[in-house]
Design a protein around this motif. Structure first.
Motif: not given
Length: 660
Positions: A366, A388, A390, A400, A403-404, A407, A424
């Motif tokens: 990430i 998603l 991790s 984090w 990613y949120r 993505i 996530i």
């Protein structure tokens, strides 16, 4: 790790919280009721889950036998076959036409297997292995890339009761030899090679060297043709997969094995000493894997497409590629290559192509994507993603949130964004635990950036002080597991004394995970990495994870790795290795800027003694940063074994940067 001598506070002060949307919660497969059931009757809960997620040849008569602690027996008297549960039963239930695996090769070649086709392939492989003299209890070493034959081999072993020992394809010949010898493997399954960043990469030469120096347990080496490279050949020992497996019968009856029959041995490669062969058995491992795969990822097998990016050489590839998804009847993607070949959008291209709905990857990946820039994933339609995950190391809150926000909100390649970002799930577990131990449930838990948060239902995790007493909310300590769990390791292959000494001697009647952790004010758990990664600087305990998070939060930094180096005055000194996102404006000294930034964010005690700007960090092919190599550099030692690095030239580049 008391609060008085700790600067762990900043890491776990997180005010942001994201509750599941009403729409997501309404269709979620896991509910709050799971926690209630597990709290009221933990063993009854696991018995119910065992009968729910697996088909048993013979039902068990006792859920747990803990009379020989710390060796557990779960689902005593039960018989079960892992391959039948991953394959045959789905075909028998009328789902034989469902795709089990979409395989994407690095060069772009593809293969898809339905459950019916994969079942036939595994039956043929099981018959072929038996024709080579492999039977129940024998060990099979697996040294393969991420190709379908890897999963087929593992399931064929499970079908006949052979014990597979998968060795990561990046390990050296000597590392492979030590694992073959320790397990006394009878068969080695490998490939001529694989593809790595657009070029053929050999595998069989390492096997040839390993077998030549082995103690002599290996009867055959079975070789998959993958990249077409010429390989050395030993008649009577070496056999082509294509000459043996396709010719075998597709008829093979799966028989139940005792719930405690060993399923596999997986070696953990410590920095020193002999590798530990972690033993996992069949029943309990499969139960917890299937249950957590279903609950943590909100799996709907009829519609979801799952992709775990881990290699089968690691436990994540065992649990959430080979076993969990297939036992649950899911459709999944497996990919042979790297995220940046032939271009940096390769992963997102695959997500778009197959309609991946659940993506499970590592924080390192990430952060790498962050460094490359959001315009790359923004160029693809990622609207299919709905969960998603991790795994592998603590994820810093900045990664984090990226990613949120990048993505998890993508709703199309034209810049469309979702109204509700994808949830996530950050997961903590180990090779030794076998399956998720701490993770939010996406339809239940209000998630926090950077925290794995809560034990999964039926798991008893705690954070304790030096004396084994539970710490209060807001305090840090050592992560322990108080009660046995179904997927727990059953020992170390050939060395049960080492098992007891390694995992059960630090605290009485508790499994010590080797990790530091902190409870925040809400009681949620924050992982701080290995205890070795908690540095003691002038009597203050500093988390490498916390300092790394502070550095990455600075807009100049793309990625960071922090180590503690021995220091005569302070005990340890902090050293950081950083990859820059950009140079500072106005010609300011980037090192002093970043040192001041850490001092401001955490405290003067955490200010790194040295910060080195480097072009890359030393990572294994699975994406983990090898911090011990950076520690060697920081302490002025000759760099240790770097054979597992994805790019062997990285350490020379780092050494050059440090010299300059």
């Amino acid at each position: 790790m008391s609060d008085k001598h700790s600067t762990l506070d900043n890491l776990s002060h997180e005010d942001r919280s994201f509750a599941p949307s009403a729409a997501f919660a309404a269709q979620a497969v896991a509910h709050e009721d799971l926690y209630r059931r597990a709290a009221e009757d933990r063993l009854g809960y696991w018995a119910d889950r065992a009968r729910e997620v697996l088909t048993w040849d013979t039902d068990f008569t006792q859920t747990l036998d803990w009379s020989e602690a710390p060796v557990a027996k779960w689902f005593v008297g039960g018989k079960v076959n892992a391959a039948y549960n991953a394959l045959d039963r789905h075909v028998e239930a009328g789902n034989g036409d469902r795709v089990a695996i979409h395989f994407e090769g690095e060069p772009g070649d593809t293969r898809s297997y339905t459950y019916a086709q994969l079942t036939d392939e595994v039956k043929r492989a099981a018959n072929a292995f038996e024709s080579l003299g492999v039977s129940t209890g024998d060990r099979v070493a697996v040294y393969l890339p991420m190709i379908p034959e890897a999963v087929i081999t593992m399931l064929a072993c499970a079908r006949i009761g052979a014990i597979h020992s998968v060795v990561f394809g990046g390990f050296s010949a000597d590392a492979l030899r030590s694992r073959i010898d320790d397990a006394e493997a009878k068969l080695v399954v490998t490939a001529d090679g694989t593809w790595r960043r657009g070029k053929p990469s050999p595998l069989k030469p390492a096997v040839d060297e390993a077998v030549a120096n082995c103690a002599g347990s290996v009867d055959n080496v079975l070789v998959v043709k993958r990249n077409g490279e010429d390989v050395a050949w030993t008649d009577g020992l070496d056999l082509w997969w294509d000459d043996v497996v396709p010719a075998a019968s597709p008829e093979h009856t799966a028989e139940g094995h005792d719930a405690e029959h060993p399923l596999f041995v997986l070696y953990t490669s410590g920095t020193t000493g002999k590798p530990k062969g972690i033993i996992h058995t069949t029943g309990g491992y499969l139960v917890q894997n299937a249950a957590t795969h279903r609950d943590t990822f909100d799996l709907h097998p009829e519609t979801d497409v799952f992709w775990c990016t881990a290699d089968i050489g690691w436990v994540t590839g065992h649990s959430y590629v080979t076993y969990g998804p297939l036992v649950n009847g899911a459709t999944q993607v497996i990919y042979e290559g790297t995220p940046d070949t032939p271009h940096q959008g390769r992963w997102w291209e695959i997500v778009e192509k197959y309609g991946v709905s659940i993506l499970y990857t590592a924080p390192t990946a990430i952060r790498t994507m962050m460094k490359w820039g959001r315009e790359i994933p923004d160029g693809y339609d990622l609207s299919s993603l709905r969960v998603l995950g991790s795994v592998g190391e603590p994820i810093n809150p900045e990664a984090w949130m990226w990613y949120r926000d990048v993505i998890g909100t993508n709703a199309g390649k034209n810049g469309e964004r979702k109204d509700e970002p994808t949830p996530i799930v950050d997961t903590w577990w180990q090779t030794e635990t076998g399956a998720h131990m701490i993770a939010p449930l996406p339809g239940v838990t209000a998630t926090k950036p950077g925290s794995a948060q809560v034990p999964v239902p039926g798991i008893t995790v705690d954070v304790v002080d030096e004396n084994g007493a539970s710490v209060a909310d807001g305090e840090g300590g050592y992560l322990v597991i108080r009660d046995p769990w179904p997927a727990m390791l059953r020992g170390i292959w050939g060395d049960m004394d080492r098992y007891r000494d390694t995992y059960w001697s630090r605290f009485e009647d508790m499994y010590f995970a080797g990790d530091g952790a902190k409870k925040d004010e809400d009681g949620d758990i924050w992982l701080l990495g290995r205890v070795d990664d908690v540095m003691n600087v002038s009597g203050h305990r500093l988390s490498t994870t916390e300092i790394e998070s502070s550095l990455v939060a600075n807009s100049l930094v793309a990625e960071a790795a922090v180590v503690g180096a021995k220091d005569e005055t302070t005990g340890e000194a902090v050293y950081a290795f950083v990859i820059l996102q950009r140079e500072p404006e106005g010609g300011e000294d980037v090192v002093e800027l970043l040192r001041a930034h850490v001092a401001k964010e955490i405290g003067a005690i955490a200010k790194p003694r040295g910060i080195f700007v480097v072009p890359e960090l030393p990572k294994t092919r699975s994406g983990k940063i090898m911090r011990r190599l950076l520690k060697d550099v920081a302490e002025g030692r000759e760099v240790g074994d770097s054979t597992t690095l994805a790019d062997a030239t990285v350490m020379a580049q780092i050494a050059d940067s440090v010299r300059r």
